[in-house]
Structures are given as C-alpha cells and as structure tokens.
Design a protein around this motif. Structure first.
Motif, PDB file in Angstrom:
ATOM      1  N   VAL A  55       0.839  -1.197   0.000  1.00  0.00           N
ATOM      2  CA  VAL A  55       0.000   0.000   0.000  1.00  0.00           C
ATOM      3  C   VAL A  55       0.877   1.252   0.000  1.00  0.00           C
ATOM      4  O   VAL A  55       0.537   2.253  -0.640  1.00  0.00           O
ATOM      5  CB  VAL A  55      -0.965  -0.007   1.205  1.00  0.00           C
ATOM      6  CG1 VAL A  55      -1.781   1.279   1.251  1.00  0.00           C
ATOM      7  CG2 VAL A  55      -1.905  -1.199   1.106  1.00  0.00           C
ATOM      8  N   ALA A  56       2.018   1.173   0.692  1.00  0.00           N
ATOM      9  CA  ALA A  56       2.937   2.316   0.666  1.00  0.00           C
ATOM     10  C   ALA A  56       3.358   2.605  -0.767  1.00  0.00           C
ATOM     11  O   ALA A  56       3.407   3.775  -1.187  1.00  0.00           O
ATOM     12  CB  ALA A  56       4.167   2.021   1.528  1.00  0.00           C
TER      13      ALA A  56
ATOM     14  N   MET B   7       1.644   1.813  -3.501  1.00  0.00           N
ATOM     15  CA  MET B   7       0.475   2.334  -4.215  1.00  0.00           C
ATOM     16  C   MET B   7       0.285   3.817  -3.911  1.00  0.00           C
ATOM     17  O   MET B   7      -0.028   4.619  -4.801  1.00  0.00           O
ATOM     18  CB  MET B   7      -0.779   1.541  -3.817  1.00  0.00           C
ATOM     19  CG  MET B   7      -0.840   0.138  -4.427  1.00  0.00           C
ATOM     20  SD  MET B   7      -2.045  -0.941  -3.600  1.00  0.00           S
ATOM     21  CE  MET B   7      -3.578  -0.039  -3.855  1.00  0.00           C
ATOM     22  N   ASN B   8       0.475   4.191  -2.637  1.00  0.00           N
ATOM     23  CA  ASN B   8       0.334   5.602  -2.261  1.00  0.00           C
ATOM     24  C   ASN B   8       1.356   6.458  -2.989  1.00  0.00           C
ATOM     25  O   ASN B   8       1.108   7.625  -3.286  1.00  0.00           O
ATOM     26  CB  ASN B   8       0.515   5.772  -0.749  1.00  0.00           C
ATOM     27  CG  ASN B   8      -0.655   5.231   0.045  1.00  0.00           C
ATOM     28  OD1 ASN B   8      -1.725   5.003  -0.504  1.00  0.00           O
ATOM     29  ND2 ASN B   8      -0.458   5.033   1.336  1.00  0.00           N
ATOM     30  N   ALA B   9       2.531   5.874  -3.239  1.00  0.00           N
ATOM     31  CA  ALA B   9       3.589   6.625  -3.911  1.00  0.00           C
ATOM     32  C   ALA B   9       3.428   6.583  -5.437  1.00  0.00           C
ATOM     33  O   ALA B   9       4.233   7.145  -6.155  1.00  0.00           O
ATOM     34  CB  ALA B   9       4.959   6.065  -3.517  1.00  0.00           C
TER      35      ALA B   9
ATOM     36  N   LYS C 136       0.676  -0.053  -9.634  1.00  0.00           N
ATOM     37  CA  LYS C 136      -0.749   0.263  -9.785  1.00  0.00           C
ATOM     38  C   LYS C 136      -1.491  -1.028 -10.109  1.00  0.00           C
ATOM     39  O   LYS C 136      -1.806  -1.307 -11.264  1.00  0.00           O
ATOM     40  CB  LYS C 136      -0.948   1.291 -10.892  1.00  0.00           C
ATOM     41  CG  LYS C 136      -0.397   2.659 -10.511  1.00  0.00           C
ATOM     42  CD  LYS C 136      -0.667   3.695 -11.576  1.00  0.00           C
ATOM     43  CE  LYS C 136      -0.250   5.061 -11.068  1.00  0.00           C
ATOM     44  NZ  LYS C 136       0.077   6.017 -12.093  1.00  0.00           N
ATOM     45  N   PRO C 137      -1.745  -1.849  -9.102  1.00  0.00           N
ATOM     46  CA  PRO C 137      -2.374  -3.145  -9.365  1.00  0.00           C
ATOM     47  C   PRO C 137      -3.817  -2.969  -9.833  1.00  0.00           C
ATOM     48  O   PRO C 137      -4.526  -2.084  -9.353  1.00  0.00           O
ATOM     49  CB  PRO C 137      -2.330  -3.839  -8.001  1.00  0.00           C
ATOM     50  CG  PRO C 137      -2.276  -2.727  -7.011  1.00  0.00           C
ATOM     51  CD  PRO C 137      -1.531  -1.608  -7.673  1.00  0.00           C
TER      52      PRO C 137
ATOM     53  N   GLN D 170      -6.094 -11.955   4.434  1.00  0.00           N
ATOM     54  CA  GLN D 170      -6.215 -11.785   5.881  1.00  0.00           C
ATOM     55  C   GLN D 170      -7.286 -12.658   6.525  1.00  0.00           C
ATOM     56  O   GLN D 170      -7.187 -12.967   7.702  1.00  0.00           O
ATOM     57  CB  GLN D 170      -6.422 -10.309   6.249  1.00  0.00           C
ATOM     58  CG  GLN D 170      -7.816  -9.769   6.076  1.00  0.00           C
ATOM     59  CD  GLN D 170      -7.944  -8.358   6.667  1.00  0.00           C
ATOM     60  OE1 GLN D 170      -6.969  -7.691   6.975  1.00  0.00           O
ATOM     61  NE2 GLN D 170      -9.175  -7.903   6.818  1.00  0.00           N
TER      62      GLN D 170
ATOM     63  N   ILE E  98       4.193  -0.894  12.786  1.00  0.00           N
ATOM     64  CA  ILE E  98       4.504  -1.704  11.608  1.00  0.00           C
ATOM     65  C   ILE E  98       4.574  -3.178  11.993  1.00  0.00           C
ATOM     66  O   ILE E  98       4.117  -4.053  11.256  1.00  0.00           O
ATOM     67  CB  ILE E  98       5.850  -1.253  10.990  1.00  0.00           C
ATOM     68  CG1 ILE E  98       5.792   0.224  10.582  1.00  0.00           C
ATOM     69  CG2 ILE E  98       6.242  -2.146   9.813  1.00  0.00           C
ATOM     70  CD1 ILE E  98       4.831   0.532   9.472  1.00  0.00           C
TER      71      ILE E  98
ATOM     72  N   MET F  12       1.384  -4.898  11.868  1.00  0.00           N
ATOM     73  CA  MET F  12       0.750  -5.031  10.548  1.00  0.00           C
ATOM     74  C   MET F  12       1.496  -5.973   9.621  1.00  0.00           C
ATOM     75  O   MET F  12       0.898  -6.756   8.888  1.00  0.00           O
ATOM     76  CB  MET F  12       0.690  -3.662   9.844  1.00  0.00           C
ATOM     77  CG  MET F  12       0.009  -2.583  10.624  1.00  0.00           C
ATOM     78  SD  MET F  12       0.021  -1.013   9.703  1.00  0.00           S
ATOM     79  CE  MET F  12      -1.240  -1.336   8.480  1.00  0.00           C
TER      80      MET F  12
END
Lengths: 256, 172
Positions: free
Chosen positions: A2-3, A5-7, A11-12, A19, A71, A74
C-alpha cells in the motif's frame, strides 16, 4: 504494497487479501521440535514467541528489530519474504535458521529451501499464482544457539549490515554453523566453505577473522545513503565476530 | 486503478458507520475525507512517520497502510475517540500539561502510540517509552517533553488502577 500504491507505483488492477483465510496465522511446535510459522503471522506475534529460543532465537530477534511497533502489528512473515527486500531482516534470519518456505499454488503445494528462495533484489522463486503458506524451521538441537545482530543508523531503520547466526556448540567447540549476511547484495548470503572451516574450532578471533574475510570477498554491497560499499565491507568483520560472541553468551555464558 | 466502489461498514470511536468508497481508498483517507476525522494526519503516506496511527480492534496500526476495505466490521479508534465527554483523556491531558504538543502535527500519532503503550505496560521505563514512540517522527525534534508527558500520564494512572485505567482509554 500500500505504501507503494500511495507513492504511485505499483498500480495493481486487483488486490487479493489473504487476511481472512483460516490457518494462515499463528505458530505451532511439532512433535520433533520443528516450528511452523504461518505466513500471515505479524512480526509482533513472532517477536513475543518465547518458544523461539536456542537455535531458533534468531527468528524472534529479527522480528523484534523490524521497523516500529505499529509496523510490527501489521507486517507479516509471508509479506516480508515475498517482498524480498535485500535490506529486510527476516530473509537474513531465515537463511541462517535454515528454513523451508512452504508454497501453495494452482498445481498444489511445494517446499522451497530458503537457500533457493531468494533470487535477487525483490525477486523470489515464487511462481505466478503461488503464495507463501508459511515457513518450517528445523528443530533446534539442545546444544544450539543463535542470534540476529542488526547494525542500523537509527532504531527501526533497515540494516546497514546485519548478521544472523545459528550454530551448535559442544565441549568448547563449534559443531555446526550457518552465518547469513544481510544488506550486502541483492539477497542475503551464506559462504558454506567459510562455515565448514569454522566447524571444530573454538570460534576464536583468528578463526572468525578468516571467515569474515570470506564473507567480505563474497558479498557485493551497495553504496547508498546508509553507507558506501567500502564502509559496509569494513564493518562486516567486527559485526560477524560480535554476532557469534553474542550467540555464545546468550545461551552458554561463554566468552570467546 | 479500479473505479469499483463498495460500502464499508465499521465502527469508529463507538459509532457504527457505513460509507460508500472506491475500493482502493486507505483507512486514513476514509477517516479524513469521508468522516471528517482529521486527527490522524497524512504525513509521509508511506508508513514511516507515524502521524496516521490509529487503533483497529485495540491494536495500533498505520492507517495510511491499511486499505479501508480490510477493516470491515472492525472497531477503529482515532485520537478523537480517546477523549471522554469532551474532556481530554489522561494521556492527552498529560501531553498538554507537559508542554509536549509543540507544532501538533505528529502529536496525535504520538498520543495514540502512548495510549497503546500504557494499555499494555502501565509503568514503562523511559527506554520503553522511547521504543514505543520510535515509529513517530517529530520534525520539531522535541522528543524529551513527549517522553516526560508519557511518564506523567503513567504516574497519574498509577494513582488509580493503572492497567485497568490505561486499557479503558483505548476501549470504546
């Protein structure tokens, strides 16, 4: 992920979460002492596992030194291994521990020894469609000890250099040893010939210097903001000696 | 990036919420942009700075690193949810009294870290406090007063039933 993707990358088009899959969390100790840790077990849970002792303490100590508390609540074992960041802690620790990586995919399950799992920077032996189910750690022998020693600029950073050791020690001599070096190339590395040369020795400074020299020669460290390649090569011998000494002191009260 | 949307149902600070969101939204974005809970900050957005820390089912996480869909039916507590009846929590009041608030940007994440620490360990040493906030970056670099504030909160908890009181702060 996700980090990233945020950056803006990757781009999946689809993200599949593991989970809620039953059986992918937790740790069990088998009858022979082998330990299985499921892939979705978070670092904080592994770091709190008192059953990871002796020859398996290296895995607990690595988990405890990954990043920061939030972290560690997670991040997962399987996630760290699949990511295969050359600076991450688990790959180095599991290489020293001699883990088997358990994989599952459309064609069934298979075991990949950790020595064959990491192929390069962010590259593993995982085939398309495969996931990591967990790892199996060989049973710790009575005379075994282990440790994970991480040298980083600040607490919680990736290692500048890390050393993981799992070894046997009986009657004042080394009976077996696996040494993994992290953050010094595309994957964590072992030098089996240097390990073999240590078996039967008292792990004295002279013997460890020779082994460290082999690791310095075999590694290919990067130069980046954590340190130059030369700097990393310079600190490897001291770190390797200290790791072995710490492992001996942890369980045996012996000073080499 | 997918344009698919979904309805996320979860509990935030004790209230049930159902929000329609694009499936790739992070929990942080949903809290700030959909629910107007701006206590959790978007600092680095890559999991490094700790300004977005929240509790999910009483476990501290980075809300910028959790896709919101992954907290469906979970209980989320933000820094806003630590206050009681409009009054600051013990930890929040200790940060005010110790002068630890400073510019304020990192502080909500610090307070969440402190609350999570004290719920598990009501009498931490200064070293344990420093480890607990090691994932919270403060650009004012004013960490000493933050450690002082957490010690102060711990001492105030000790005047009551420490473990129970600290745990109460993060449970809604």
């Amino acid at each position: 992920m996700v980090a990233g993707m945020n950056a803006g990358l990757p781009k999946p088009s689809q993200v599949v979460s593991l989970q809620d899959i039953p059986g992918l969390r937790g740790m069990i100790v088998e009858a022979d002492g082998a330990v299985r840790i499921a892939a979705m077990t978070v670092h904080a849970a592994v770091a709190a596992e008192s059953r990871l002792a002796g020859g398996l303490a290296v895995v607990r100590e690595a988990a405890l030194q990954i990043a920061h508390p939030a972290i560690r609540n997670m991040g997962t074992l399987g996630g760290s291994l699949a990511d295969a960041d050359p600076n991450a802690d688990y790959p180095c620790a599991l290489l020293a521990a001699g883990a088997d990586i358990e994989l599952a995919g459309p064609r069934g399950r298979r075991i990949c020894p950790v020595d064959a799992f990491f192929l390069g920077r962010f590259t593993t032996a995982l085939a398309a469609g495969e996931i990591i189910v967990g790892v199996k750690l060989p049973p710790p022998a009575l005379e075994e000890t282990s440790t994970y020693l991480k040298f980083s600029r600040v607490d919680g950073d990736y290692a500048t250099v890390s050393v993981a050791v799992r070894m046997g020690w009986r009657d004042g001599a080394c009976t077996a040893i696996r040494i993994a070096l992290g953050s010094c190339g595309g994957t964590p590395i072992r030098v089996p010939s240097a390990e073999r040369a240590l078996v039967g020795t008292k792990l004295d400074v002279a013997a460890l210097r020779i082994a460290a020299g082999a690791y310095v020669a075999a590694c290919d460290p990067p130069s980046d903001f954590r340190g130059t390649a030369d700097y990393r090569r310079m600190i490897i011998p001291g770190l390797l000696e200290r790791a072995v000494r710490n492992a001996l002191n942890a369980d045996r009260g012996i000073r080499s | 990036m997918s344009t698919d949307r979904t309805t996320l149902s979860f509990h935030v600070n004790g209230d049930p919420q159902a929000v329609a969101i694009p499936i790739h939204r992070t929990l942080l974005e949903v809290l700030r942009d959909e629910l107007a809970l701006t206590g959790a900050k978007k600092g680095c957005n890559t999991g490094t700075c700790g300004a977005c820390n929240v509790l999910v089912d009483d476990v501290m996480i980075r809300s910028c690193l959790r896709l919101a869909v992954s907290v469906a039916e979970c209980k989320v507590t933000t820094v806003e949810g630590l206050a009681r009846n409009g009054m600051p929590s013990v930890v929040q009041q200790a940060f005010l009294d110790a002068g630890a608030i400073q510019c304020g940007f990192c502080m909500t994440g610090m307070i969440v870290s402190a609350s999570a620490l004290l719920a598990q360990n009501p009498a931490p040493t200064r070293d344990e406090i420093r480890i607990a906030i090691s994932g919270n970056l403060c650009r004012c670099s004013g960490y000493v007063k933050v450690v002082d504030a957490i010690e102060l909160a711990a001492s105030r908890f000790r005047q009551g039933n420490a473990a129970e009181a600290a745990a109460m702060e993060i449970r809604i």
